[in-house]
Design an enzyme around this catalytic site. Structure first.
Site, PDB file in Angstrom:
ATOM      1  N   THR A  71      -7.925   1.542  -4.421  1.00  0.00           N
ATOM      2  CA  THR A  71      -6.502   1.534  -4.758  1.00  0.00           C
ATOM      3  C   THR A  71      -6.297   1.066  -6.192  1.00  0.00           C
ATOM      4  O   THR A  71      -7.254   0.846  -6.929  1.00  0.00           O
ATOM      5  CB  THR A  71      -5.724   0.607  -3.804  1.00  0.00           C
ATOM      6  N   GLY A  72      -5.025   0.879  -6.545  1.00  0.00           N
ATOM      7  CA  GLY A  72      -4.688   0.423  -7.887  1.00  0.00           C
ATOM      8  C   GLY A  72      -4.525  -1.073  -8.009  1.00  0.00           C
ATOM      9  O   GLY A  72      -4.138  -1.566  -9.073  1.00  0.00           O
ATOM     10  N   ASP A  73      -4.798  -1.815  -6.932  1.00  0.00           N
ATOM     11  CA  ASP A  73      -4.681  -3.276  -6.985  1.00  0.00           C
ATOM     12  C   ASP A  73      -5.675  -3.873  -6.001  1.00  0.00           C
ATOM     13  O   ASP A  73      -6.604  -3.175  -5.573  1.00  0.00           O
ATOM     14  CB  ASP A  73      -3.237  -3.717  -6.696  1.00  0.00           C
ATOM     15  N   ASP A  74      -5.497  -5.151  -5.620  1.00  0.00           N
ATOM     16  CA  ASP A  74      -6.466  -5.819  -4.756  1.00  0.00           C
ATOM     17  C   ASP A  74      -6.704  -5.018  -3.479  1.00  0.00           C
ATOM     18  O   ASP A  74      -5.763  -4.509  -2.864  1.00  0.00           O
ATOM     19  CB  ASP A  74      -5.959  -7.217  -4.378  1.00  0.00           C
ATOM     20  N   SER A  92     -11.648  -1.278  -7.243  1.00  0.00           N
ATOM     21  CA  SER A  92     -10.294  -1.617  -7.656  1.00  0.00           C
ATOM     22  C   SER A  92     -10.308  -2.062  -9.103  1.00  0.00           C
ATOM     23  O   SER A  92     -11.235  -2.750  -9.542  1.00  0.00           O
ATOM     24  CB  SER A  92      -9.741  -2.761  -6.789  1.00  0.00           C
TER      25      SER A  92
END
Length: 448
Positions: free
Chosen positions: A251-254, A285
């Site tokens: 994903t684009g974060d944690d 990530s």
């Protein structure tokens, strides 16, 4: 939307093969998924029976709501399975009910509409006091449930697609009026199981169990582009007895972030996240693979993380909090982590995360203690670790064992301040605060 996936290196394949062979030698892998037994539903409905059309164009909100209302009104303790056949089913947000299974067949896709103007609002979470991104209310999650019991989302790897790009663009351009919607959120709910589905392109946090108890997530795939900010994978929040296993997240974060409320609102709500197991997660990530925080005001206790494989990531393990948070982070055990091509291997920081408003108490300092990190192997790691506590609330009883992190050009370094800890068989050599095998206020020797 095409989601890019980084190639897996030969060394990672060898590592995964070794883990697989280890499991085969030992028999079936250890699992916590039995904390919420899967229910066998004796009744089944198909969303097609309520007029749903999987052509990717027809709006199917009424069909989903009608089917779920039928289940709700049946008052059956055994519950009902709602079958979603192959096809693409466009829908606005909808609410689940207790004693139901949402079953996505092979090739079934439930896709969110991209009409942001008509998206409904809901109240902010009391432990946050406002929307996480904007003051006031927040957009409701695409699929949601409040006060539910015995809910399953599963299938044959069908997909729930949030079509988040318009929301990401609004965030980037600064035109958001309220906090973006998540993809799936359960609130004040018990006995929840999510398995064998693909969750992708969430506008915001992907899977968010908040104020829940008894949550199992296993064999899920969670995808979002690397530049889709705040698209966390799984965020257990002020929740207990949670099991997260055997999943791939990019994903684009944690990838996984354990939370428990935000500053004065989380302190007042006072509901910790505790008794959580995170096991056999693979992914990448631009931020953290496994995170604790930074919203930690209700406290986070008794977290077990093991057998994690991360590559092409910003930070491997990140425990993060800030002044004004209060709360305690303790009883965290992390082991069996493989890292490849990661900027920072391990980070424990007391200066991370913003505040909901100017009313936070700067003397409400977090307590961080009793953190054990062991059996970590990393290659192409630019910086080994940063462990930065607070001057007026040092981080204590930190234990590092069998940690080897090698860099791309030279040995990565450690940076530490306001911490008390111990280390054994750590390479490169950690900072002086972490070089004793015994420490003031406790010993790590029995954990090595």
């Amino acid at each position: 939307m095409r989601v890019s996936r980084a190639p897996i290196s030969l060394s990672l394949l060898f590592f995964l093969s070794a883990v697989l062979n280890h499991h085969l030698l030992l028999g079936a892998p250890i699992t916590c998924s039995g904390i919420v037994p899967m229910k066998h539903r004796t009744k089944m409905l198909s969303v097609s029976d309520f007029g749903a059309v999987g052509d990717g164009k027809t709006l199917n909100t009424k069909a989903f709501n009608a089917a779920i209302d039928r289940i709700r009104n049946s008052n059956s303790i055994d519950g009902t399975l709602l079958y979603v056949p192959r096809g693409v089913y466009l829908s606005q947000s909808f609410n689940l009910t207790s004693h139901m299974t949402l079953y996505l067949a092979d090739g079934a896709v439930i896709k969110a509409v991209q009409d942001t103007e008509k998206w409904p609002l809901t109240d902010p979470l009391p432990s946050y006091g406002r929307g996480r991104e904007r003051p006031g209310r927040r957009y409701i999650s695409f699929i949601h449930g409040d006060g539910l019991n015995d809910v399953v989302i599963t299938g044959k790897n069908g997909t729930i697609d949030g079509q988040g790009e318009p929301w990401w663009n609004m965030y980037r351009s600064g035109t958001l009026k309220f906090t973006r919607p998540g993809l799936v959120e359960f609130k004040n709910s018990t006995n929840i199981v999510i398995s064998h589905v693909v969750l992708q392109n969430s506008p915001f946090w992907t899977l968010h169990p908040v104020y829940c108890s008894g949550v199992v997530v296993h064999h899920v795939t969670i995808l979002a582009p690397t530049d889709s900010y705040n698209t966390d994978g799984i965020d257990p929040d002020s929740s207990s007895n949670v099991c997260i296993e055997d999943s791939y997240i990019s994903t684009g974060d944690d990838l996984v972030a354990v939370k428990s409320g935000w500053d004065e609102y989380g302190i007042a709500y006072n509901r910790p996240s505790r008794d959580i197991t995170i096991r056999r997660i693979t992914g990448s990530s631009p931020f953290a693979g496994i995170a604790i925080g930074s919203e930690t005001s209700g406290g986070i206790q008794n977290i077990t993380v093991e057998n994690i494989t991360l590559y092409n990531s910003g930070i491997g393990i990140h425990i993060k909090t800030n002044i004004g948070r209060g709360g305690s982070i303790q009883g965290i055990t992390i082991s069996g982590v493989y890292l490849e091509k990661v900027r920072t291997g391990i980070k424990i920081s007391g200066d991370t995360g913003n505040h909901p408003d100017d009313n936070f108490n700067p003397t409400a300092l977090p307590i961080v203690r009793g953190i054990t990190i062991k059996n970590v192997w990393g290659i192409k790691v630019e910086r080994a670790g940063m462990v930065q506590g607070l001057k007026d609330s040092p981080f204590t009883n930190l234990c590092f064992s069998n940690v080897t992190l090698t860099g791309t050009k030279s040995s990565p370094i450690w940076k530490c301040s306001y911490v008390v800890g111990a280390a054994n068989k750590v390479n490169p050599t950690p900072c002086p605060e972490l070089t004793a095998t015994t420490q003031q206020g406790g010993s790590c020797e029995n954990q090595f």
